[in-house]
Design a protein around this motif. Structure first.
Motif, PDB file in Angstrom:
ATOM      1  N   GLY A 181       0.805  -1.210   0.000  1.00 37.30           N
ATOM      2  CA  GLY A 181       0.000   0.000   0.000  1.00 37.30           C
ATOM      3  C   GLY A 181       0.840   1.261   0.000  1.00 37.30           C
ATOM      4  N   ILE A 182       0.191   2.371   0.335  1.00 34.80           N
ATOM      5  CA  ILE A 182       0.876   3.670   0.385  1.00 34.80           C
ATOM      6  C   ILE A 182       2.008   3.648   1.402  1.00 34.80           C
ATOM      7  N   ARG A 183       1.809   2.914   2.469  1.00 32.78           N
ATOM      8  CA  ARG A 183       2.847   2.851   3.506  1.00 32.78           C
ATOM      9  C   ARG A 183       4.156   2.298   2.948  1.00 32.78           C
ATOM     10  N   GLY A 184       4.047   1.310   2.030  1.00 33.45           N
ATOM     11  CA  GLY A 184       5.248   0.748   1.441  1.00 33.45           C
ATOM     12  C   GLY A 184       6.006   1.746   0.579  1.00 33.45           C
ATOM     13  N   LEU A 185       5.272   2.605  -0.114  1.00 30.03           N
ATOM     14  CA  LEU A 185       5.898   3.602  -0.978  1.00 30.03           C
ATOM     15  C   LEU A 185       6.456   4.788  -0.208  1.00 30.03           C
ATOM     16  N   SER A 186       6.134   4.872   1.059  1.00 27.52           N
ATOM     17  CA  SER A 186       6.638   5.989   1.871  1.00 27.52           C
ATOM     18  C   SER A 186       7.436   5.516   3.074  1.00 27.52           C
ATOM     19  N   CYS A 187       7.755   4.216   3.128  1.00 28.16           N
ATOM     20  CA  CYS A 187       8.487   3.712   4.292  1.00 28.16           C
ATOM     21  C   CYS A 187       9.880   4.349   4.355  1.00 28.16           C
ATOM     22  N   GLY A 188      10.316   4.612   5.555  1.00 27.95           N
ATOM     23  CA  GLY A 188      11.618   5.238   5.747  1.00 27.95           C
ATOM     24  C   GLY A 188      11.627   6.728   5.504  1.00 27.95           C
ATOM     25  N   LEU A 189      10.429   7.347   5.411  1.00 28.45           N
ATOM     26  CA  LEU A 189      10.379   8.788   5.149  1.00 28.45           C
ATOM     27  C   LEU A 189      11.063   9.580   6.251  1.00 28.45           C
ATOM     28  N   GLY A 190      10.793   9.196   7.500  1.00 27.98           N
ATOM     29  CA  GLY A 190      11.402   9.915   8.629  1.00 27.98           C
ATOM     30  C   GLY A 190      12.915   9.929   8.567  1.00 27.98           C
ATOM     31  N   PRO A 191      13.570   8.738   8.512  1.00 28.29           N
ATOM     32  CA  PRO A 191      15.032   8.731   8.411  1.00 28.29           C
ATOM     33  C   PRO A 191      15.558   9.373   7.126  1.00 28.29           C
ATOM     34  N   THR A 192      14.779   9.263   6.036  1.00 31.56           N
ATOM     35  CA  THR A 192      15.211   9.891   4.780  1.00 31.56           C
ATOM     36  C   THR A 192      15.299  11.400   4.945  1.00 31.56           C
ATOM     37  N   LEU A 193      14.268  11.984   5.558  1.00 30.96           N
ATOM     38  CA  LEU A 193      14.288  13.430   5.801  1.00 30.96           C
ATOM     39  C   LEU A 193      15.337  13.784   6.848  1.00 30.96           C
ATOM     40  N   ALA A 194      15.512  12.891   7.845  1.00 33.07           N
ATOM     41  CA  ALA A 194      16.524  13.137   8.880  1.00 33.07           C
ATOM     42  C   ALA A 194      17.931  13.049   8.300  1.00 33.07           C
ATOM     43  N   ARG A 195      18.056  12.390   7.146  1.00 30.32           N
ATOM     44  CA  ARG A 195      19.341  12.322   6.453  1.00 30.32           C
ATOM     45  C   ARG A 195      19.506  13.477   5.473  1.00 30.32           C
ATOM     46  N   ASP A 196      18.533  13.640   4.575  1.00 30.73           N
ATOM     47  CA  ASP A 196      18.685  14.591   3.473  1.00 30.73           C
ATOM     48  C   ASP A 196      18.503  16.052   3.869  1.00 30.73           C
ATOM     49  N   ALA A 197      17.507  16.316   4.728  1.00 30.52           N
ATOM     50  CA  ALA A 197      17.260  17.708   5.104  1.00 30.52           C
ATOM     51  C   ALA A 197      18.446  18.307   5.871  1.00 30.52           C
ATOM     52  N   PRO A 198      18.948  17.630   6.925  1.00 32.39           N
ATOM     53  CA  PRO A 198      20.132  18.167   7.594  1.00 32.39           C
ATOM     54  C   PRO A 198      21.355  18.204   6.683  1.00 32.39           C
ATOM     55  N   PHE A 199      21.473  17.198   5.785  1.00 32.78           N
ATOM     56  CA  PHE A 199      22.616  17.208   4.869  1.00 32.78           C
ATOM     57  C   PHE A 199      22.611  18.479   4.031  1.00 32.78           C
ATOM     58  N   SER A 200      21.441  18.804   3.477  1.00 33.72           N
ATOM     59  CA  SER A 200      21.346  20.000   2.639  1.00 33.72           C
ATOM     60  C   SER A 200      21.652  21.260   3.430  1.00 33.72           C
ATOM     61  N   GLY A 201      21.089  21.339   4.636  1.00 31.77           N
ATOM     62  CA  GLY A 201      21.326  22.506   5.465  1.00 31.77           C
ATOM     63  C   GLY A 201      22.779  22.635   5.875  1.00 31.77           C
ATOM     64  N   LEU A 202      23.363  21.515   6.340  1.00 33.80           N
ATOM     65  CA  LEU A 202      24.759  21.530   6.775  1.00 33.80           C
ATOM     66  C   LEU A 202      25.702  21.784   5.602  1.00 33.80           C
ATOM     67  N   TYR A 203      25.391  21.142   4.469  1.00 29.74           N
ATOM     68  CA  TYR A 203      26.237  21.346   3.291  1.00 29.74           C
ATOM     69  C   TYR A 203      26.243  22.812   2.880  1.00 29.74           C
ATOM     70  N   LEU A 204      25.047  23.393   2.805  1.00 30.99           N
ATOM     71  CA  LEU A 204      24.947  24.792   2.406  1.00 30.99           C
ATOM     72  C   LEU A 204      25.672  25.704   3.388  1.00 30.99           C
ATOM     73  N   MET A 205      25.565  25.388   4.687  1.00 32.22           N
ATOM     74  CA  MET A 205      26.242  26.202   5.690  1.00 32.22           C
ATOM     75  C   MET A 205      27.759  26.075   5.561  1.00 32.22           C
ATOM     76  N   PHE A 206      28.261  24.819   5.510  1.00 34.45           N
ATOM     77  CA  PHE A 206      29.707  24.610   5.411  1.00 34.45           C
ATOM     78  C   PHE A 206      30.266  25.215   4.127  1.00 34.45           C
ATOM     79  N   TYR A 207      29.539  25.021   3.024  1.00 37.75           N
ATOM     80  CA  TYR A 207      30.009  25.538   1.728  1.00 37.75           C
ATOM     81  C   TYR A 207      30.054  27.066   1.751  1.00 37.75           C
ATOM     82  N   THR A 208      28.951  27.672   2.197  1.00 36.15           N
ATOM     83  CA  THR A 208      28.867  29.128   2.217  1.00 36.15           C
ATOM     84  C   THR A 208      29.924  29.747   3.122  1.00 36.15           C
ATOM     85  N   GLN A 209      30.050  29.205   4.331  1.00 38.49           N
ATOM     86  CA  GLN A 209      30.985  29.777   5.279  1.00 38.49           C
ATOM     87  C   GLN A 209      32.432  29.562   4.849  1.00 38.49           C
ATOM     88  N   THR A 210      32.732  28.394   4.289  1.00 39.15           N
ATOM     89  CA  THR A 210      34.094  28.122   3.826  1.00 39.15           C
ATOM     90  C   THR A 210      34.463  29.048   2.679  1.00 39.15           C
TER      91      THR A 210
END
Length: 312
Positions: A181-210
């Motif tokens: 079902g829909i749950r299968g197509l969205s499984c792991g959403l929490g960890p995915t966002l916990a991985r990608d969202a901070p990555f984007s934020g941290l990457y942008l911060m490190f890149y900009t500041q460096t």
């Protein structure tokens, strides 16, 4: 001053100023979408083997020939690579490339568009972002694209694992939806966002500041500026990859075995009990190499394309 651009699967980009009043050309957001999508696709194809090895490291299975420690398979990066080539030939290293591209191309476009829109709302289209502003915008923009593309993320992970056998994207979508079902197509959403969202934020911060810490005179020539951007991308990629690898491990477990790991807590308990703290950093080396090299290369390609199409 050159602006920061980047990168998909969680990539960050500090986009160029947008002139919304120019109706005689294609919209700058559309140009950024095309340039970013091309650079992201190029990088995805080139570094897909590293992503495949990372997924296999996080999910060692019975067909992997490797040394064992305490009766558990403990394959290394080289061992996984050799086994893939031995069992699936060279082409096997690009397993999962189609869903990777299907996720990358719209993902970069959505991320670029979201970031342009967010920056314009904050009135920051012509100013450098502060450290916390970079983190905030990167997180929000990536969250928006990550939610929209979670089905492709699930399919990509399953393709790469070798556990599931799908004949194509359409059959994979139908199979998962029919069985889970829909749950299968969205499984792991929490960890995915916990991985990608901070990555984007941290990457942008490190890149900009460096980049901002570099002497302005070093950016005087195109060759020097490209080298600085490349170096800043590597530094930012390493730091952001290491910080978000535990979430990537949990995401892989949940997407491969949704019945066994219905939530991030159960996946975290399993990893901790079976592998300890080291388990949260399985696949860190190939992931760090892939994300860092993709960021640096995609930025270089993005810069060249945006200049040639008049975005800068």
């Amino acid at each position: 001053m050159s602006q920061l651009g980047a990168l998909s699967n969680g990539w960050a980009i500090d986009t160029p100023p947008v002139d919304l009043r120019n109706d005689n050309e294609y919209h700058p957001v559309f140009k950024a979408f095309l340039a970013g999508s091309f650079s992201g696709t190029f990088s995805t194809i080139l570094f897909q083997p590293l992503d495949l090895v990372k997924t296999r490291l996080q999910n060692p299975s019975q067909h992997v020939v490797a040394a064992t420690v305490n009766s558990r398979i403990q394959p290394g990066m080289i061992t996984i690579f050799v086994n893939i080539v031995r069992q699936e030939q060279i082409v096997g290293l690009w397993r999962g490339m189609v869903p990777s591209i299907a996720r990358c191309v719209p993902g970069v476009g959505l991320y670029f568009s979201s970031l342009h829109w967010l920056k314009s709302k904050l009135g920051k289209t012509k100013q450098d972002l502060g450290a916390m502003e970079a983190v905030g915008l990167g997180v929000v923009a990536r969250t928006m694209s990550g939610v929209a593309l979670i089905p492709m993320t699930v399919i990509k992970t399953r393709y790469e694992s070798g556990v599931y056998k799908y004949n194509g994207l359409r059959s994979a979508l139908k199979s998962i939806y029919k069985a889970e079902g829909i749950r299968g197509l969205s499984c792991g959403l929490g960890p995915t966002l916990a991985r990608d969202a901070p990555f984007s934020g941290l990457y942008l911060m490190f890149y900009t500041q460096t980049k901002q810490a570099m002497p302005k005179e070093w950016m005087s020539t195109p060759a020097a500026a490209s080298m600085i951007h490349f170096s800043c991308g590597i530094v930012a990629g390493i730091a952001a990859s290491l910080a978000t690898n535990p979430a990537d491990v949990l995401k892989t477990k949940m997407q491969l075995y949704p019945d066994k790991f219905p939530n991030a807590f159960s996946a975290a308990m399993y990893v901790n009990q079976n592998y300890g703290i080291k388990g949260y950093f399985k696949g860190a080396v190939p992931r760090m190499l892939r994300r860092t090299l993709m960021a640096a290369m995609a930025w270089t390609v993005f810069e060249q394309i945006t200049r040639s199409i008049g975005l800068k």
